[in-house]
Motif scaffolding. Structure first.
Motif, PDB file in Angstrom:
ATOM      1  N   GLY A   1       0.815  -1.208   0.000  1.00 43.10           N
ATOM      2  CA  GLY A   1       0.000   0.000   0.000  1.00 43.10           C
ATOM      3  C   GLY A   1       0.846   1.253   0.000  1.00 43.10           C
ATOM      4  N   ALA A   2       1.979   1.197  -0.706  1.00 45.28           N
ATOM      5  CA  ALA A   2       2.992   2.253  -0.587  1.00 45.28           C
ATOM      6  C   ALA A   2       2.835   3.396  -1.584  1.00 45.28           C
ATOM      7  N   SER A   3       1.778   3.387  -2.383  1.00 46.70           N
ATOM      8  CA  SER A   3       1.648   4.431  -3.397  1.00 46.70           C
ATOM      9  C   SER A   3       1.082   5.732  -2.838  1.00 46.70           C
ATOM     10  N   SER A   4       0.619   5.726  -1.586  1.00 48.79           N
ATOM     11  CA  SER A   4       0.081   6.948  -0.986  1.00 48.79           C
ATOM     12  C   SER A   4      -0.031   6.773   0.518  1.00 48.79           C
ATOM     13  N   GLY A   5      -0.376   7.855   1.186  1.00 50.00           N
ATOM     14  CA  GLY A   5      -0.753   7.815   2.595  1.00 50.00           C
ATOM     15  C   GLY A   5       0.268   7.214   3.535  1.00 50.00           C
ATOM     16  N   ILE A   6      -0.223   6.363   4.419  1.00 44.78           N
ATOM     17  CA  ILE A   6       0.625   5.782   5.458  1.00 44.78           C
ATOM     18  C   ILE A   6       1.718   4.911   4.858  1.00 44.78           C
ATOM     19  N   GLY A   7       1.403   4.123   3.835  1.00 42.70           N
ATOM     20  CA  GLY A   7       2.414   3.277   3.221  1.00 42.70           C
ATOM     21  C   GLY A   7       3.551   4.077   2.614  1.00 42.70           C
ATOM     22  N   GLU A   8       3.214   5.130   1.901  1.00 43.16           N
ATOM     23  CA  GLU A   8       4.226   5.995   1.304  1.00 43.16           C
ATOM     24  C   GLU A   8       5.099   6.628   2.386  1.00 43.16           C
TER      25      GLU A   8
ATOM     26  N   GLY B   1      12.194   7.001  -6.881  1.00 44.90           N
ATOM     27  CA  GLY B   1      13.075   8.085  -7.303  1.00 44.90           C
ATOM     28  C   GLY B   1      13.422   9.026  -6.169  1.00 44.90           C
ATOM     29  N   ARG B   2      12.443   9.344  -5.338  1.00 40.94           N
ATOM     30  CA  ARG B   2      12.699  10.241  -4.205  1.00 40.94           C
ATOM     31  C   ARG B   2      13.621   9.584  -3.178  1.00 40.94           C
ATOM     32  N   ILE B   3      13.394   8.301  -2.921  1.00 39.53           N
ATOM     33  CA  ILE B   3      14.247   7.602  -1.963  1.00 39.53           C
ATOM     34  C   ILE B   3      15.685   7.534  -2.472  1.00 39.53           C
ATOM     35  N   GLU B   4      15.847   7.188  -3.732  1.00 36.85           N
ATOM     36  CA  GLU B   4      17.197   7.075  -4.301  1.00 36.85           C
ATOM     37  C   GLU B   4      17.879   8.431  -4.395  1.00 36.85           C
ATOM     38  N   ALA B   5      17.113   9.487  -4.690  1.00 37.52           N
ATOM     39  CA  ALA B   5      17.700  10.832  -4.759  1.00 37.52           C
ATOM     40  C   ALA B   5      18.248  11.276  -3.408  1.00 37.52           C
ATOM     41  N   ALA B   6      17.668  10.733  -2.334  1.00 36.01           N
ATOM     42  CA  ALA B   6      18.127  11.064  -0.978  1.00 36.01           C
ATOM     43  C   ALA B   6      19.229  10.121  -0.501  1.00 36.01           C
ATOM     44  N   GLY B   7      19.682   9.234  -1.394  1.00 34.03           N
ATOM     45  CA  GLY B   7      20.780   8.340  -1.052  1.00 34.03           C
ATOM     46  C   GLY B   7      20.365   6.963  -0.582  1.00 34.03           C
ATOM     47  N   GLY B   8      19.071   6.662  -0.641  1.00 30.51           N
ATOM     48  CA  GLY B   8      18.591   5.367  -0.194  1.00 30.51           C
ATOM     49  C   GLY B   8      18.530   4.339  -1.308  1.00 30.51           C
ATOM     50  N   ARG B   9      18.091   3.155  -0.945  1.00 32.94           N
ATOM     51  CA  ARG B   9      17.957   2.050  -1.897  1.00 32.94           C
ATOM     52  C   ARG B   9      16.512   1.579  -1.872  1.00 32.94           C
ATOM     53  N   ALA B  10      15.887   1.474  -3.053  1.00 33.15           N
ATOM     54  CA  ALA B  10      14.471   1.125  -3.094  1.00 33.15           C
ATOM     55  C   ALA B  10      14.161   0.307  -4.335  1.00 33.15           C
ATOM     56  N   LEU B  11      13.051  -0.414  -4.250  1.00 38.00           N
ATOM     57  CA  LEU B  11      12.596  -1.288  -5.320  1.00 38.00           C
ATOM     58  C   LEU B  11      11.090  -1.162  -5.435  1.00 38.00           C
ATOM     59  N   ALA B  12      10.590  -0.948  -6.661  1.00 37.90           N
ATOM     60  CA  ALA B  12       9.150  -0.863  -6.898  1.00 37.90           C
ATOM     61  C   ALA B  12       8.622  -2.212  -7.376  1.00 37.90           C
ATOM     62  N   ILE B  13       7.517  -2.649  -6.787  1.00 37.04           N
ATOM     63  CA  ILE B  13       6.882  -3.909  -7.170  1.00 37.04           C
ATOM     64  C   ILE B  13       5.395  -3.633  -7.371  1.00 37.04           C
ATOM     65  N   ALA B  14       4.958  -3.558  -8.609  1.00 39.43           N
ATOM     66  CA  ALA B  14       3.554  -3.294  -8.895  1.00 39.43           C
ATOM     67  C   ALA B  14       2.738  -4.568  -8.695  1.00 39.43           C
ATOM     68  N   GLY B  15       1.628  -4.454  -7.984  1.00 40.04           N
ATOM     69  CA  GLY B  15       0.773  -5.613  -7.763  1.00 40.04           C
ATOM     70  C   GLY B  15      -0.379  -5.285  -6.840  1.00 40.04           C
TER      71      GLY B  15
ATOM     72  N   ARG C   1      -0.479   1.116  -8.210  1.00 46.39           N
ATOM     73  CA  ARG C   1      -0.195   2.268  -9.074  1.00 46.39           C
ATOM     74  C   ARG C   1       1.310   2.392  -9.327  1.00 46.39           C
ATOM     75  N   ALA C   2       1.741   1.792 -10.434  1.00 42.66           N
ATOM     76  CA  ALA C   2       3.169   1.689 -10.739  1.00 42.66           C
ATOM     77  C   ALA C   2       3.831   3.051 -10.894  1.00 42.66           C
TER      78      ALA C   2
END
Length: 253
Positions: free
Chosen positions: A17-24, A52-66, A43-44
């Protein structure tokens, strides 16, 4: 020991549920705390922006649409997290949906969808993640429930029932896997400024719930994200099994 500003350094988290709200907000706070974060939602395009925002801040992230109500998608989210990031130390179950309406003349498909996403989506990800956590010697699972799990309502039957079930499942899971160094937490927010009302079918209730979560003093998603980091940062001997977070101005039970 990592510095206090990076208490989750080296950890891998999956947030549904990371595309908005609490998950984001949870994903952003976890990344700021040092975790590598996989983010899952339908919502891919929003996931891509979040990564992109996480990586721009120096973090590591992976998107998984489903869609977490689809068991195959939920299990795939866990497996892709492990395959791409090397482990799953933290699971944040934040995917959820709300519908409003009573039982008279109801559309039972709406009831089924609420239960499938709120409860079964949580069951699917936990069933996939727990074996990995056991193999790795431990982990953390935090499920986002609601203060609606503490009461019922004449027109919130489906949502309240699903959240009561989420609470029961989550605490049962805590008792099941606690001896395997897996901490499990039920986190129950009150009115929080999110998009939870956007998909409510009834237009009158959609307007009312939108006003409720946007009222003065409503909790912000980041408040919940910071609470998640706090829970995860506690010593391993400590399991915060249940926590409620409500607006200060809301003095209701």
């Amino acid at each position: 020991m990592p510095p206090m500003s990076m208490p989750l350094e080296g950890k891998v988290a999956l947030v549904t549920g990371a595309s908005s709200g609490i998950g984001e907000a949870a994903a952003l706070c976890l990344a700021e705390a040092g975790a590598s974060v996989a983010v899952a939602a339908r919502r891919a395009e929003r996931l891509a922006d979040l990564v992109g925002r996480i990586e721009a801040a120096g973090g590591r992230a992976l998107a998984i649409a489903g869609d977490m109500m689809v068991e195959e998608d939920a299990r795939r989210a866990v497996e892709e997290t492990v395959a791409s990031l090397g482990a799953i130390d933290v699971l944040i179950n934040s995917a959820g949906v709300m519908q409003v309406g009573g039982i008279e003349g109801c559309d039972t498909d709406l009831y089924r969808r609420v239960v499938d996403i709120n409860l079964m989506g949580t069951v699917y990800t936990c069933a996939a993640a727990v074996p990995h956590m056991v193999a790795n010697g431990g982990g953390d699972i935090i499920t986002i429930s609601s203060l609606a799990a503490r009461k019922g309502g004449a027109m919130t039957n489906a949502y309240s029932a699903s959240k009561h079930a989420v609470n029961a499942f989550t605490d049962g899971l805590r008792q099941e896997v606690g001896g395997k160094n897996i901490r499990v937490t039920t986190l129950m927010p009150g009115a929080t400024e999110t998009e939870v009302a956007d998909n409510i079918v009834d237009p009158g209730w959609r307007t009312a719930i939108k006003a409720h979560v946007a009222k003065d003093g409503a909790v912000k998603p980041r408040d919940i994200g910071e609470a998640i980091v706090f829970i995860l940062s506690m010593p391993r001997r400590t399991n915060i099994s249940e926590i409620s977070i409500r607006p200060t101005i809301d003095t209701s039970a």
